[in-house]
Design a protein around this motif. Structure first.
Motif, short mmCIF file in Angstrom:
data_model
loop_
_atom_site.label_atom_id
_atom_site.label_comp_id
_atom_site.label_asym_id
_atom_site.label_seq_id
_atom_site.Cartn_x
_atom_site.Cartn_y
_atom_site.Cartn_z
N LEU B 289 52.99 16.21 -37.49
CA LEU B 289 52.69 16.28 -38.92
C LEU B 289 53.96 16.59 -39.69
O LEU B 289 54.22 16.02 -40.76
CB LEU B 289 51.64 17.36 -39.19
CG LEU B 289 51.22 17.48 -40.64
CD1 LEU B 289 50.37 16.30 -41.06
CD2 LEU B 289 50.47 18.78 -40.90
N GLY B 290 54.77 17.49 -39.11
CA GLY B 290 56.04 17.82 -39.74
C GLY B 290 56.91 16.58 -39.87
O GLY B 290 57.50 16.33 -40.92
N VAL B 294 58.20 15.06 -43.37
CA VAL B 294 59.62 14.94 -43.67
C VAL B 294 60.03 13.48 -43.84
O VAL B 294 60.81 13.14 -44.71
CB VAL B 294 60.45 15.60 -42.56
CG1 VAL B 294 61.92 15.36 -42.77
CG2 VAL B 294 60.17 17.08 -42.52
N ARG B 295 59.46 12.61 -43.02
CA ARG B 295 59.94 11.25 -43.00
C ARG B 295 59.25 10.29 -43.96
O ARG B 295 59.76 9.24 -44.28
CB ARG B 295 59.84 10.68 -41.59
CG ARG B 295 61.04 11.04 -40.82
CD ARG B 295 60.76 11.13 -39.35
NE ARG B 295 61.53 12.23 -38.81
CZ ARG B 295 62.85 12.24 -38.80
NH1 ARG B 295 63.53 11.22 -39.24
NH2 ARG B 295 63.49 13.27 -38.33
N SER B 296 58.03 10.61 -44.38
CA SER B 296 57.33 9.65 -45.21
C SER B 296 57.60 9.89 -46.69
O SER B 296 57.38 9.03 -47.51
CB SER B 296 55.83 9.74 -44.94
OG SER B 296 55.37 10.99 -45.38
N GLY B 297 58.06 11.08 -47.03
CA GLY B 297 58.31 11.38 -48.43
C GLY B 297 57.04 11.49 -49.25
O GLY B 297 57.04 11.29 -50.46
N ILE B 315 53.76 6.55 -38.81
CA ILE B 315 53.60 7.91 -38.25
C ILE B 315 52.18 8.40 -38.43
O ILE B 315 51.63 9.07 -37.57
CB ILE B 315 54.58 8.90 -38.91
CG1 ILE B 315 56.00 8.39 -38.78
CG2 ILE B 315 54.48 10.27 -38.26
CD1 ILE B 315 57.02 9.35 -39.30
N LEU B 316 51.59 8.05 -39.57
CA LEU B 316 50.23 8.51 -39.83
C LEU B 316 49.27 7.96 -38.77
O LEU B 316 48.42 8.67 -38.24
CB LEU B 316 49.80 8.08 -41.24
CG LEU B 316 48.62 8.83 -41.81
CD1 LEU B 316 48.92 10.31 -41.91
CD2 LEU B 316 48.25 8.29 -43.19
N ILE B 317 49.43 6.68 -38.47
CA ILE B 317 48.56 6.06 -37.46
C ILE B 317 48.82 6.69 -36.08
O ILE B 317 47.89 7.04 -35.35
CB ILE B 317 48.78 4.53 -37.41
CG1 ILE B 317 48.29 3.92 -38.71
CG2 ILE B 317 48.07 3.90 -36.22
CD1 ILE B 317 48.63 2.46 -38.89
N LEU B 319 50.00 9.63 -35.51
CA LEU B 319 49.47 10.99 -35.58
C LEU B 319 47.96 10.97 -35.35
O LEU B 319 47.42 11.77 -34.58
CB LEU B 319 49.79 11.57 -36.97
CG LEU B 319 49.45 13.02 -37.26
CD1 LEU B 319 50.28 13.93 -36.38
CD2 LEU B 319 49.71 13.34 -38.72
N ALA B 320 47.29 10.02 -36.01
CA ALA B 320 45.83 9.91 -35.87
C ALA B 320 45.45 9.64 -34.42
O ALA B 320 44.51 10.22 -33.89
CB ALA B 320 45.30 8.82 -36.79
N LEU B 321 46.22 8.75 -33.78
CA LEU B 321 45.93 8.42 -32.38
C LEU B 321 46.13 9.63 -31.47
O LEU B 321 45.28 9.95 -30.64
CB LEU B 321 46.84 7.26 -31.91
CG LEU B 321 46.48 5.87 -32.41
CD1 LEU B 321 47.51 4.86 -31.95
CD2 LEU B 321 45.09 5.47 -31.91
N VAL B 322 47.27 10.30 -31.65
CA VAL B 322 47.58 11.44 -30.78
C VAL B 322 46.57 12.57 -30.99
O VAL B 322 45.97 13.08 -30.04
CB VAL B 322 49.02 11.94 -31.05
CG1 VAL B 322 49.27 13.25 -30.32
CG2 VAL B 322 50.03 10.90 -30.61
N VAL B 323 46.38 12.94 -32.26
CA VAL B 323 45.47 14.05 -32.55
C VAL B 323 44.05 13.68 -32.20
O VAL B 323 43.34 14.41 -31.49
CB VAL B 323 45.58 14.47 -34.03
CG1 VAL B 323 44.60 15.59 -34.34
CG2 VAL B 323 46.99 14.89 -34.35
#
Lengths: 152, 651
Positions: B289-290, B294-297, B315-317, B319-323
């Motif tokens: 999430l960090g 930081v990277r998506s602004g 990253i959001l996708i 993140l969704a997959l991992v979480v």
């Protein structure tokens, strides 16, 4: 209810009460410390509340920066270049990237005469980076943000 | 040509991570020793190729290859070589390449050091890490290729590295921070592997514990360095801003701190197991999430990466997959976990639980404050808000004080239950002493001190006192194990940081004023005379350098703050002059030039500010010491014995 269960119940109740209290406190604190952002149009048009901590932003109007010769008081005008502008007063050191014609954000209160008393002046962090609030507001006036900037 | 090799190496590493994931997870699932046996070699290959790729980018920086877009954007021929080197991770693409290199380094470490693990378990851990690496490398290759060329329009000069980043702090801060961020992927992979295999016993906690401790130590060090860097390099003497970018690193730290404590209970008592798993998943998810923040602004931040939606979405996708994936697995598997929890309120278990609750609430508080502007904007259709610093302080400070109060009791507690008489007997006098010192010292040494500072000091002495007394008691019985020493050092570090925060927040003096050459300011037992400003030049900047003659209780010295103008980007930068000290920093910065040779000047005296970072260093050191405990070495000895026996058998 055996003693073990009773202990556990006490713990659970204690935790629930604690959680409830902290959630309430957190939400109260959050509510009190939100700073709404207003573009010049909203400041001039009377949408921005008077006497409340807010943020406002705009471009520093060329030739409007006036430093007092005795103290660190400074005044300038923020504009959106399409008709709305408002005066800002501030006392202190301006950020390194404060310049005429550039986008900045001020935090503070609007007084009854439409003057913004800033407690904080935030400038863009470098030549290309634009605070998101401003980037949206002034899409017509701004270079495309450069995705390569790193500011920590 | 070399640059293309770097790109190619990245592609090879991508393929190798795919193989690591397939061989590791598939091999363990099908119980194929052959597949699993190939995994460590693949991991090593992945590390080598990523190292090659990183080396190529570094080379491009060192030789000023401006045909590479990333080099052009972040370097310049005038940049000193060491900043050319650190500029490799000075912006998005390169810093992510560093992230991936570190990730593969951790994977390699698990492949080498994890040989005492059951092969199937190790293969699963490596497989999960391979999967993560696959996602990261894909992100780099498809959205942020650092090897993109500017051909044929190759510029003759680069845009230079952002001057804020031309500093020793940037050379060390990101690598340390990433070591921590990414290090928690090991704890995550252990948790997922445990869930996959259904092996959720105390052994799992023991394997996972040293890794989590090391990652935590690095993250602590990274955050400490970041705070120190912000303090001296941003030029205005702040050490923590509750900026989203800082919060991005602080949330995994809070969750990670909870994790290392919860792991202790899982290892020693076999309880809290599902909670520990959840924390392991949470901590790494917060690291991701960090990265997203930081990277998506996406967030309103004065200093953040600028906007690029494709990256954010990727990253959001991810993140969704991992979480989502790990939580789904967690939900399916943990229903079977049974713990026999039997402990009283006055026990180590209960207090570690309290530690976890307080840390997780703090983390949630920071998370809420960080994401709230984003949610607000989404739900109101574009209204912008920012959450003020008072929000964070109002919630965070009381929670940390509660945590401190509980921490002081910790060393006296037994597992399961502690006799009330012992609690009182050992802690009564500590409580009295800390009350006396915490209230007395400020009254004697400072003129006016708020009750908040006194309370914080009382709690800091409370922690130091109870830990110190326990240390003495343990030393009398012989040399305590390193794990115990590590705990002591880390907890005392926390108290030291607490003192630093309290004193510097309450007693710092800050003065903004207009000074012309010859002007003098008296500030307590300090006097500052503004001598004048001269023009000096650095390797890639020109500066106005102010000279101030300082007299401090009879001691004389000069401070020379600068206003730098970096030539390549025409950036103006404030370079503060600091006279550091253990009990106070004198901090001087130049604002802007005014009429008639006068300058806007900020003069600050910041007592005990270094204690904040000293505390951070001690905490980090404590984390490392705990890992060096012989308990973990015994595992290795056993393995070596096994290996020796195996070798003997083959002979």
């Amino acid at each position: 209810m055996n003693p073990k269960r009773r202990t556990r119940l006490t713990v659970v109740l204690f935790l629930l009460a604690g959680a409830g209290v902290s959630v309430t406190l957190v939400l109260l604190a959050l509510n009190e410390n939100i700073n709404m952002f207003y573009p010049p149009e909203a400041v001039v048009g009377g949408e921005a509340p008077v006497g409340t901590q807010i943020r406002a932003g705009g471009m520093v109007l060329e030739g409007s920066v006036d430093r007092d010769s005795e103290s660190l008081d400074v005044s300038f005008v923020l504009t959106d270049y399409v008709g709305a502008e408002f005066p800002v007063r501030y006392s202190g050191i301006l950020p390194d990237l404060f310049r005429e014609g550039q986008g900045i954000i001020v935090q503070g209160e609007l007084n009854g005469e439409g003057v913004f008393r800033a407690s904080q002046v935030l400038a863009k962090h470098d030549e290309n980076y634009m605070p998101p609030e401003l980037a949206e507001m002034s899409a017509g006036h701004q270079k495309k943000p450069n995705p390569l900037n790193y500011d920590r | 040509m070399i640059v293309e090799l770097g790109h190619l190496a990245l592609v090879v590493a991508f393929c190798l991570s795919l193989l690591v994931a397939v061989f590791g997870l598939g091999g363990a699932h099908r119980a194929r020793a052959g597949l699993m046996g190939a995994v460590p070699a693949l991991v090593a290959g992945q590390f080598v190729f990523l190292g090659l790729s990183f080396g190529v980018l570094t080379h491009a920086f060192l030789v000023d290859d401006f045909s590479v877009a990333y080099v052009t954007a972040n370097s310049n021929t005038m940049l000193p070589w060491y900043y050319k080197f650190s500029a490799v991770w000075g912006a998005h693409e390169g810093s992510f390449l560093l992230w991936i290199l570190i990730m593969s380094g951790w994977t390699l470490a698990v492949a080498v050091k994890g040989r005492e693990l059951p092969p199937a378990f190790q293969a699963r851990v490596l497989g999960v890490m391979g999967l993560l690496n696959l996602g990261f490398i894909a992100f780099l290759l498809f959205t942020s290729n650092p090897f993109e060329r500017l051909v044929p329009m190759t510029p003759g000069e680069g845009a230079d590295l952002n001057p804020l980043l031309q500093d020793f702090g940037l050379i060390v801060h990101p690598p340390m921070l990433y070591m921590g961020y990414v290090g928690f992927s090991v704890a995550f992979a252990f948790a997922v592997a445990a869930l996959l295999s259904g092996r959720l016993d105390a052994a799992w906690a023991r394997w996972s514990r040293p890794w989590s401790n090391v990652a935590w130590a690095f993250l602590t060090l990274g955050i400490t360095l970041g705070s120190w860097w912000a303090y001296y390099e941003l030029g205005w003497g702040g050490w923590w801003f509750w900026d989203p970018v800082e919060n991005a690193s602080f949330m995994p730290w809070l969750a990670g701190t909870a994790l290392i404590h919860s792991l202790a209970v899982s290892e020693k008592r076999g309880t809290f197991k599902s909670w520990t798993l959840l924390l392991a998943i949470t901590t790494f998810s917060l690291s991701l999430l960090g990265a997203f923040i930081v990277r998506s602004g996406v967030l309103t931040s004065v200093h953040a990466f600028a906007v690029d939606p494709t990256r954010g979405l990727f990253i959001l996708i991810f993140l969704a997959l991992v979480v989502g994936g790990s939580l789904a697995l967690y939900a399916m598997r943990t229903a079977t976990i049974r713990s026999r929890a039997s402990y009283t309120l006055a026990s180590r278990e209960a207090f570690l639980l309290l530690n976890n609750i307080l840390l997780v609430i703090s983390m949630a508080l920071v998370l809420l404050g960080t994401l709230y502007p984003l949610a607000y904007e989404l739900f109101t259709g574009g209204a912008k808000i920012s959450v003020g610093v008072p929000y964070f302080n109002a919630g965070f400070v009381p929670l940390m004080l509660l945590l401190s109060a509980a921490l002081g009791i910790a060393p006296v507690l037994n597992w399961k239950r502690t006799p009330a008489g012992r609690l009182l007997g050992r802690l009564g006098w500590v409580a009295a002493m800390s009350l006396l010192l915490g209230v007395g010292l400020p009254l004697v040494l400072a003129d006016a001190v708020s009750w908040q500072v006194m309370l914080t000091l009382v709690l800091a002495f409370w922690i130091l006192g109870s830990h110190g007394a326990d240390l003495v008691r343990r030393l009398r019985r012989g040399t305590p194990p390193l794990a115990y020493v590590g705990m002591q050092v880390a907890h005392m570090g926390f108290a030291v940081a607490l003192i630093g925060v309290a004193v510097t927040s309450a007693l710092s003096v800050e003065k903004d004023l207009r000074m012309a050459p010859g002007d003098t300011l008296e500030l307590g037992d300090l006097s500052f005379r503004f001598v004048g400003v001269e023009r000096v030049s650095g390797p890639n900047y020109l500066a106005d350098q102010g000279e101030f003659a300082v007299v401090e209780s009879g001691r004389r010295y000069s401070l020379r703050p600068q206003k730098r103008n970096y030539l390549a980007r025409r950036n103006v930068m404030t370079e503060a002059a600091i006279d550091p000290g253990l009990t106070r920093d004198v901090y001087l910065s130049l604002g802007e030039p005014l009429e008639d040779g006068a300058w806007a000047v900020r003069i600050q005296v910041k007592p005990f500010v270094r204690w904040i970072w000293l505390g951070g260093l001690l905490m980090s050191l404590g984390g490392v010491l705990a890992v060096l405990d012989s308990r973990y070495r015994r595992l290795r000895v056993k393995r070596d014995a096994r290996a020796a026996a195996g070798a003997a058998a083959t002979v």
